[in-house]
Design an enzyme around this catalytic site. Sequence first.
Site, PDB file in Angstrom:
ATOM      1  CE  LYS A   1      86.822  45.878  25.275  1.00  0.00           C
ATOM      2  NZ  LYS A   1      86.038  46.023  24.025  1.00  0.00           N
TER       3      LYS A   1
ATOM      4  CE1 TYR B   1      89.928  49.771  29.680  1.00  0.00           C
ATOM      5  CE2 TYR B   1      90.348  47.420  29.763  1.00  0.00           C
ATOM      6  CZ  TYR B   1      89.983  48.550  29.056  1.00  0.00           C
ATOM      7  OH  TYR B   1      89.685  48.446  27.712  1.00  0.00           O
TER       8      TYR B   1
ATOM      9  CB  ILE C   1      93.554  52.809  19.843  1.00  0.00           C
ATOM     10  CG1 ILE C   1      94.078  51.366  19.840  1.00  0.00           C
ATOM     11  CG2 ILE C   1      93.154  53.259  18.453  1.00  0.00           C
ATOM     12  CD1 ILE C   1      95.340  51.138  19.030  1.00  0.00           C
ATOM     13  CG  ASP C   2      94.879  59.804  19.090  1.00  0.00           C
ATOM     14  OD1 ASP C   2      94.151  60.197  20.027  1.00  0.00           O
ATOM     15  OD2 ASP C   2      95.498  60.573  18.343  1.00  0.00           O
ATOM     16  CB  SER C   3      89.780  56.374  20.155  1.00  0.00           C
ATOM     17  OG  SER C   3      89.968  55.757  21.425  1.00  0.00           O
TER      18      SER C   3
ATOM     19  CG  ASP D   1      70.818  50.789  23.798  1.00  0.00           C
ATOM     20  OD1 ASP D   1      71.990  50.375  23.807  1.00  0.00           O
ATOM     21  OD2 ASP D   1      70.252  51.252  24.809  1.00  0.00           O
TER      22      ASP D   1
ATOM     23  N   GLY E   1      85.183  56.596  15.833  1.00  0.00           N
ATOM     24  CA  GLY E   1      86.310  55.783  16.246  1.00  0.00           C
ATOM     25  C   GLY E   1      86.664  54.658  15.290  1.00  0.00           C
ATOM     26  CB  ILE E   2      87.820  51.197  15.986  1.00  0.00           C
ATOM     27  CG1 ILE E   2      89.047  51.591  16.815  1.00  0.00           C
ATOM     28  CG2 ILE E   2      88.111  49.931  15.183  1.00  0.00           C
ATOM     29  CD1 ILE E   2      89.357  50.636  17.954  1.00  0.00           C
TER      30      ILE E   2
ATOM     31  CB  SER F   1      78.214  56.815  14.833  1.00  0.00           C
ATOM     32  OG  SER F   1      78.447  56.775  16.230  1.00  0.00           O
TER      33      SER F   1
ATOM     34  CG  ASN G   1      83.691  49.057  17.143  1.00  0.00           C
ATOM     35  OD1 ASN G   1      84.864  49.065  17.475  1.00  0.00           O
ATOM     36  ND2 ASN G   1      82.972  50.178  17.010  1.00  0.00           N
TER      37      ASN G   1
END
Length: 266
Positions: free
Chosen positions: A151, A144, A180-182, A57, A10-11, A8, A84
């Site tokens: 990941k 992180y 990444i610009d998000s 979900d 972003g990427i 919905s 994703n």
Amino acid sequence: MALITGASRGIGRALACTLGRGGATVVVNYKKNADLAEKVVAGLEEAGGRGLAVQADVETVEGVEALFARVKDEFGRLDHFVSNAAASAFKKILDLKPHHLDRSHAMNLRPLVLGAQHAVPLMKAGGRIVALSSYGSARAFPTYAALGPMKAAIESWVRYMALEFAPYSINVNAVSGGLIDSDSLQHFFGTPGMPNMSSVLDHIPKGRLGTVQEMADTVSFLLSPGAEYITGQTIVVDGGLSIVAPPFFADSSAPLSPSKRPAGKE
């Protein structure tokens, strides 16, 4: 026929619209915001594709099962599965609670594995599975720890899946993004005590953030016929961030400092 989790924004959103421009049918999975998901569907249909927004979900086993049951009921097949959706707590290790660790596994890793188990039987003529990763899989940085190891595990699962699913003509790869610009990046750098983003930008060889469209284009390539002989790989999209190390070129001074493009040789 593609399914994208967390599509919905972003990427995921950029990828859905990119596939739509190629005439694809895309299942746009979302968790809460139906309005955003329907806007994505409208956008990809305007681009020439077909879309279906499906609420599920994927943090829950039941949600993953319901999502793929809907795909099977509506289409009976699947060509592409893109894992994703992601979420995590940005905290120091000593501040992590058991529920943070449980959620990181349930949200970031388990949907890929369970999703693949449901996707493979639907890929009757072969297909592609792509998982989204990040440079935190191989590099350590503040807050992180709950996500980076997940990941790394995703990238390992990709290799094992590539091996097992190759006989079914299914390729499995990952795309690892840098900065990444998000919305997620803004949230990450909004963590109290986090250094200013500009201090990091100076050390990216390309000198800028990546875009969600650049990530989407890379995933789209891996879904394309041109990537038929690529499987079990992690493609890094980070503007060179992961190749640099101190002393940083950007911190150097004359005569080493970066300058304007040199003139051609006589």
